[in-house]
Design a protein around this motif. Structure first.
Motif, PDB file in Angstrom:
ATOM      1  N   UNK A  31     -97.450 -93.399 -20.395  1.00 20.84           N
ATOM      2  CA  UNK A  31     -97.002 -94.617 -19.699  1.00 20.84           C
ATOM      3  C   UNK A  31     -95.524 -94.493 -19.328  1.00 20.84           C
ATOM      4  N   UNK A  32     -94.718 -94.004 -20.258  1.00 22.29           N
ATOM      5  CA  UNK A  32     -93.293 -93.855 -19.971  1.00 22.29           C
ATOM      6  C   UNK A  32     -93.055 -92.827 -18.861  1.00 22.29           C
ATOM      7  N   UNK A  33     -93.822 -91.740 -18.906  1.00 24.78           N
ATOM      8  CA  UNK A  33     -93.642 -90.737 -17.855  1.00 24.78           C
ATOM      9  C   UNK A  33     -94.056 -91.301 -16.500  1.00 24.78           C
ATOM     10  N   UNK A  34     -95.153 -92.065 -16.457  1.00 22.93           N
ATOM     11  CA  UNK A  34     -95.574 -92.680 -15.201  1.00 22.93           C
ATOM     12  C   UNK A  34     -94.518 -93.673 -14.707  1.00 22.93           C
ATOM     13  N   UNK A  35     -93.960 -94.451 -15.647  1.00 22.58           N
ATOM     14  CA  UNK A  35     -92.912 -95.388 -15.258  1.00 22.58           C
ATOM     15  C   UNK A  35     -91.662 -94.650 -14.791  1.00 22.58           C
ATOM     16  N   UNK A  36     -91.361 -93.547 -15.452  1.00 23.39           N
ATOM     17  CA  UNK A  36     -90.207 -92.736 -15.055  1.00 23.39           C
ATOM     18  C   UNK A  36     -90.387 -92.228 -13.619  1.00 23.39           C
ATOM     19  N   UNK A  37     -91.559 -91.674 -13.337  1.00 19.42           N
ATOM     20  CA  UNK A  37     -91.825 -91.189 -11.974  1.00 19.42           C
ATOM     21  C   UNK A  37     -91.779 -92.329 -10.974  1.00 19.42           C
ATOM     22  N   UNK A  38     -92.267 -93.491 -11.386  1.00 12.83           N
ATOM     23  CA  UNK A  38     -92.272 -94.641 -10.489  1.00 12.83           C
ATOM     24  C   UNK A  38     -90.842 -95.105 -10.186  1.00 12.83           C
ATOM     25  N   UNK A  39     -89.981 -95.068 -11.200  1.00 13.32           N
ATOM     26  CA  UNK A  39     -88.582 -95.462 -10.979  1.00 13.32           C
ATOM     27  C   UNK A  39     -87.895 -94.480 -10.050  1.00 13.32           C
ATOM     28  N   UNK A  40     -88.153 -93.176 -10.247  1.00 17.50           N
ATOM     29  CA  UNK A  40     -87.563 -92.184  -9.342  1.00 17.50           C
ATOM     30  C   UNK A  40     -88.037 -92.402  -7.915  1.00 17.50           C
ATOM     31  N   UNK A  41     -89.338 -92.692  -7.778  1.00 15.35           N
ATOM     32  CA  UNK A  41     -89.855 -92.967  -6.430  1.00 15.35           C
ATOM     33  C   UNK A  41     -89.223 -94.222  -5.849  1.00 15.35           C
ATOM     34  N   UNK A  42     -88.955 -95.197  -6.703  1.00 15.11           N
ATOM     35  CA  UNK A  42     -88.324 -96.432  -6.239  1.00 15.11           C
ATOM     36  C   UNK A  42     -86.899 -96.168  -5.758  1.00 15.11           C
ATOM     37  N   UNK A  43     -86.171 -95.344  -6.520  1.00 10.97           N
ATOM     38  CA  UNK A  43     -84.812 -94.982  -6.104  1.00 10.97           C
ATOM     39  C   UNK A  43     -84.823 -94.333  -4.719  1.00 10.97           C
ATOM     40  N   UNK A  44     -85.729 -93.374  -4.540  1.00  9.98           N
ATOM     41  CA  UNK A  44     -85.799 -92.704  -3.238  1.00  9.98           C
ATOM     42  C   UNK A  44     -86.211 -93.679  -2.139  1.00  9.98           C
ATOM     43  N   UNK A  45     -87.111 -94.580  -2.485  1.00 11.90           N
ATOM     44  CA  UNK A  45     -87.567 -95.561  -1.493  1.00 11.90           C
ATOM     45  C   UNK A  45     -86.426 -96.516  -1.122  1.00 11.90           C
ATOM     46  N   UNK A  46     -85.628 -96.905  -2.115  1.00 15.04           N
ATOM     47  CA  UNK A  46     -84.492 -97.784  -1.822  1.00 15.04           C
ATOM     48  C   UNK A  46     -83.534 -97.120  -0.839  1.00 15.04           C
ATOM     49  N   UNK A  47     -83.274 -95.839  -1.037  1.00 19.05           N
ATOM     50  CA  UNK A  47     -82.385 -95.115  -0.123  1.00 19.05           C
ATOM     51  C   UNK A  47     -82.979 -95.094   1.290  1.00 19.05           C
ATOM     52  N   UNK A  48     -84.276 -94.833   1.378  1.00 21.82           N
ATOM     53  CA  UNK A  48     -84.915 -94.809   2.703  1.00 21.82           C
ATOM     54  C   UNK A  48     -84.875 -96.193   3.347  1.00 21.82           C
ATOM     55  N   UNK A  49     -85.132 -97.222   2.537  1.00 23.24           N
ATOM     56  CA  UNK A  49     -85.112 -98.582   3.092  1.00 23.24           C
ATOM     57  C   UNK A  49     -83.715 -98.952   3.588  1.00 23.24           C
ATOM     58  N   UNK A  50     -82.684 -98.537   2.852  1.00 25.98           N
ATOM     59  CA  UNK A  50     -81.334 -98.849   3.300  1.00 25.98           C
ATOM     60  C   UNK A  50     -80.995 -98.087   4.572  1.00 25.98           C
ATOM     61  N   UNK A  51     -81.481 -96.842   4.654  1.00 30.95           N
ATOM     62  CA  UNK A  51     -81.251 -96.073   5.876  1.00 30.95           C
ATOM     63  C   UNK A  51     -81.938 -96.750   7.052  1.00 30.95           C
ATOM     64  N   UNK A  52     -83.172 -97.230   6.828  1.00 34.12           N
ATOM     65  CA  UNK A  52     -83.860 -97.980   7.882  1.00 34.12           C
ATOM     66  C   UNK A  52     -83.103 -99.276   8.210  1.00 34.12           C
ATOM     67  N   UNK A  53     -82.519 -99.889   7.182  1.00 38.73           N
ATOM     68  CA  UNK A  53     -81.774-101.126   7.410  1.00 38.73           C
ATOM     69  C   UNK A  53     -80.541-100.849   8.272  1.00 38.73           C
ATOM     70  N   UNK A  54     -79.894 -99.704   8.052  1.00 38.30           N
ATOM     71  CA  UNK A  54     -78.754 -99.353   8.888  1.00 38.30           C
ATOM     72  C   UNK A  54     -79.185 -99.131  10.336  1.00 38.30           C
ATOM     73  N   UNK A  55     -80.343 -98.513  10.534  1.00 37.70           N
ATOM     74  CA  UNK A  55     -80.855 -98.374  11.898  1.00 37.70           C
ATOM     75  C   UNK A  55     -81.156 -99.733  12.524  1.00 37.70           C
ATOM     76  N   UNK A  56     -81.697-100.626  11.722  1.00 34.06           N
ATOM     77  CA  UNK A  56     -81.970-101.981  12.220  1.00 34.06           C
ATOM     78  C   UNK A  56     -80.657-102.675  12.600  1.00 34.06           C
ATOM     79  N   UNK A  57     -79.610-102.507  11.804  1.00 31.43           N
ATOM     80  CA  UNK A  57     -78.330-103.130  12.123  1.00 31.43           C
ATOM     81  C   UNK A  57     -77.745-102.554  13.413  1.00 31.43           C
ATOM     82  N   UNK A  58     -77.986-101.267  13.675  1.00 32.67           N
ATOM     83  CA  UNK A  58     -77.533-100.684  14.950  1.00 32.67           C
ATOM     84  C   UNK A  58     -78.227-101.373  16.114  1.00 32.67           C
ATOM     85  N   UNK A  59     -79.522-101.659  15.943  1.00 32.73           N
ATOM     86  CA  UNK A  59     -80.249-102.373  16.997  1.00 32.73           C
ATOM     87  C   UNK A  59     -79.716-103.801  17.157  1.00 32.73           C
ATOM     88  N   UNK A  60     -79.439-104.444  16.038  1.00 28.74           N
ATOM     89  CA  UNK A  60     -78.889-105.799  16.095  1.00 28.74           C
ATOM     90  C   UNK A  60     -77.524-105.783  16.798  1.00 28.74           C
TER      91      UNK A  60
END
Length: 482
Positions: free
Chosen positions: A359-388
Motif C-alpha cells: 500500500x505504501x509503495x502504491x501510494x508512493x508511486x501515486x504521489x510521484x505521479x501526482x508531482x509530475x502531473x502537477x508540473x504538467x498541469x502548471x505548464x498547461x496553465x502557463x500556455x492557457x495564460x499566454x492565450x488569455x
C-alpha cells in the motif's frame, strides 16, 4: 506481553487503504479573459486612447495598457505558481509521512523477534510436556514394578465407566426389588402394614445387598493375590460373607413366620429359633423367601467383585496411569492449539505488514505521479495564460483601431510571448531514490515472506517435538519406560 511488543511494532502504523493523492484538473482554474477585460475596463480605455491617437503610430513597444495587461496575466501566473509550490509541498509531506526507513527498521527488528518469541513459546510448552511426561513415566514405572512384583503378564482389566455405571445400577435395582419383595412378605406382621413392612425390608436389603457388594468388591479379590496372608484374608472374607448371607436371610425368613404369629416379641423369637433350629422353617414360602434373599446376596457379591480388576490394586494403578495419560494428552493438545493460535497471529501480522508495504509503495508511486502531473498541469496553465494574454490584447487593440483617426502602431500586429517559469528546476529528480525504495520494499517483503515460511516450519518442528517426547520416552516390553 513480549509477543505483543514485537507485533505491535509491525501493525501499529499499518495503512489499510491507500490515500487518494491524485492531482485534480481544478488545481489551476482557467482564467476568463472576457471577465478580466471587463474588470480592467479595456473596452473604455481602448476607445478613449484610440480617439486620442494613443499610442502614436510610430510607438515602439507596449503602451501602458498593454503593460497593465501583461502585469495582470503575470499576477495570475504567480498565483498559479504559488498553488503549484503548495501542492508540491503537500506531496513532499506525504512522501515523508510514508516513512519507509522507519518501516524497514521495524521489519528488520520485529520480524526476527517474532520468530524468536514463537520459538520461546514452543520451548515453554515443550518444558511443560516434559514435566508431565516424567510424571506419566513414573506411573508407567510403578505399573511395571507392580507387574514384576506380583508376576503378572496380562494387562489390567478395570471396568470401563459405562460398565461401572451398569454394575452400580444393578446394585440399586437389587436393592429396590428386594425391598419391595421383602416388604410384601413382612407387611403381614407389621402394625403399619405395607409401609412398616417396606421400612423393615429396606433395612434388611441394605445389609444383604450392600453388605454382599462390599464383601465381593473388597474381600474376594484377596483370594487372587499371590501373597499367602492376602489369600487368607480373602478366604476369611468369603467365609464371613457366606455365614452372614445365610444367617441374615434365615433370620429374615424366621422373622416373617414369627411376625405373622406374634408381633411384640418377634426379634427375641427369631434369635431363639436361630439358636435352636435354624433350618426349622415351617412354611414353603419362607424357604422361597430365604432363597430369593440369598440369590440377591450372591448376585450383589459377584457384582461387587466385577467392579474392580481381579487382582487387588492392579486396577487402581491402571486408573491412576490412565488419568495421568489423559492429562498429558489433553495438555499436549492444548499446547498445540495454543501454538496454532500464536502462529496464526504471527502470520496474520506479518502478512498485514507485507500488505502495508504494498500500500505504501502504491501510494508512493501515486504521489510521484501526482508531482509530475502537477508540473504538467502548471505548464498547461502557463500556455492557457499566454492565450488569455493574447485575447486581452485583442480586446484592447481592436476597439483602439476602430476609434483611431491615425494608423495603429505596427506592434499591434504582434503578440509578445510571455516568459515561462521553468518549474522543473524546483522539482528535484528523485527517480533514483524511487528505484532504490522500490528495491528495498521488495527486499523487505521477501524477508516477511521468509519469516512467514520460517514460522510455519517452526510450528511443524514444535508439534513434531511435542510428539517426539513420546518417542524418546517410550515403553518397554513390560510397560516400563525405555
Amino acid at each position: 506481553m513480549a509477543r505483543e511488543s514485537a507485533l505491535t511494532r509491525l501493525v501499529k502504523g499499518i495503512r489499510r487503504e491507500p490515500r487518494d493523492v491524485r492531482a485534480d484538473l481544478a488545481v489551476f482554474p482557467p482564467v476568463d479573459a472576457q471577465a478580466l477585460a471587463a474588470d480592467m475596463k479595456l473596452d473604455r480605455l481602448a476607445h478613449q486612447r484610440g480617439a486620442a491617437g494613443e499610442p502614436p503610430a510610430d510607438a515602439v513597444g507596449p503602451d501602458e495598457v498593454e503593460i497593465r495587461i501583461a502585469e495582470r496575466v503575470e499576477d495570475e501566473r504567480r498565483r498559479g505558481h504559488g498553488i503549484l509550490l503548495e501542492q508540491l509541498r503537500v506531496a513532499d509531506e506525504r512522501l515523508a509521512n510514508l516513512d519507509f526507513e522507519g518501516r524497514f527498521a521495524e521489519i528488520r527488528q520485529a520480524a526476527p523477534a517474532a520468530l524468536s518469541e514463537f520459538r520461546a513459546e514452543a520451548a515453554t510448552g515443550r518444558d511443560e510436556l516434559n514435566s508431565l511426561r516424567r510424571k506419566l513415566r513414573e506411573h508407567e514405572d510403578a505399573k511395571a514394578a507392580f507387574k514384576r512384583e506380583h508376576r503378572l503378564t496380562r494387562p489390567p482389566h478395570p471396568p470401563t465407566t459405562g460398565a461401572q455405571t451398569l454394575k452400580y445400577g444393578l446394585v440399586a435395582v437389587l436393592l429396590v426389588v428386594e425391598t419391595l419383595v421383602n416388604g410384601s412378605f413382612l407387611a403381614k406382621g407389621s402394625e403399619l402394614g405395607l409401609l412398616g413392612g417396606t421400612t423393615e425390608a429396606l433395612a434388611f436389603s441394605m445389609l444383604n445387598v450392600v453388605g454382599s457388594f462390599l464383601f465381593g468388591r473388597l474381600g474376594h479379590p484377596q483370594l487372587i493375590h499371590r501373597g499367602v496372608f492376602h489369600k487368607l484374608v480373602g478366604l476369611v472374607s468369603l467365609t464371613a460373607w457366606l455365614a452372614a448371607a445365610v444367617a441374615l436371610n434365615l433370620a429374615l425368613a424366621h422373622y416373617r413366620e414369627v411376625a405373622g404369629e406374634t408381633l411384640a416379641e418377634g426379634g427375641g423369637a427369631v434369635i431363639q429359633r436361630l439358636a435352636t433350629d435354624p433350618a426349622g422353617l415351617n412354611d414353603l414360602k419362607s424357604w422361597l423367601f430365604f432363597a430369593i434373599g440369598f440369590l440377591f446376596s450372591a448376585v450383589a457379591y459377584i457384582d461387587g467383585y466385577a467392579t474392580v480388576d481381579p487382582y487387588p490394586g492392579f486396577g487402581d494403578i491402571q486408573r491412576r496411569l490412565d488419568a495421568t495419560h489423559e492429562a498429558y494428552i489433553g495438555r499436549k493438545q492444548d499446547l498445540i492449539d495454543r501454538l496454532l493460535e500464536v502462529r496464526d497471529d504471527y502470520v496474520q501480522s506479518l502478512e498485514d505488514a507485507n500488505r502495508d508495504l504494498s500500500i505504501r509503495r502504491a501510494e508512493y508511486d501515486q504521489i510521484l505521479a501526482t508531482r509530475a502531473r502537477l508540473v504538467r498541469l502548471f505548464d498547461q496553465h502557463q500556455g492557457h495564460l499566454q492565450q488569455v494574454y493574447a485575447r486581452l490584447l485583442a480586446l484592447y487593440r481592436e476597439p483602439n483601431r476602430r476609434a483611431r483617426a491615425t494608423p495603429a502602431p505596427a506592434g499591434f500586429a504582434e503578440v509578445p510571448v510571455l516568459a515561462r517559469l521553468a518549474v522543473e528546476d524546483e522539482v528535484p529528480d528523485i527517480s533514483a531514490e524511487a528505484a532504490a525504495i522500490r528495491a528495498r520494499v521488495s527486499e523487505a517483503q521477501a524477508l516477511l515472506v521468509e519469516e512467514v515460511a520460517a514460522i510455519h516450519r517452526e510450528f511443524d518442528a514444535a508439534v513434531a517435538g511435542y510428539h517426539q517426547i513420546d518417542d524418546v520416552v517410550g515403553e518397554g516390553r513390560d510397560g516400563a519406560a525405555a
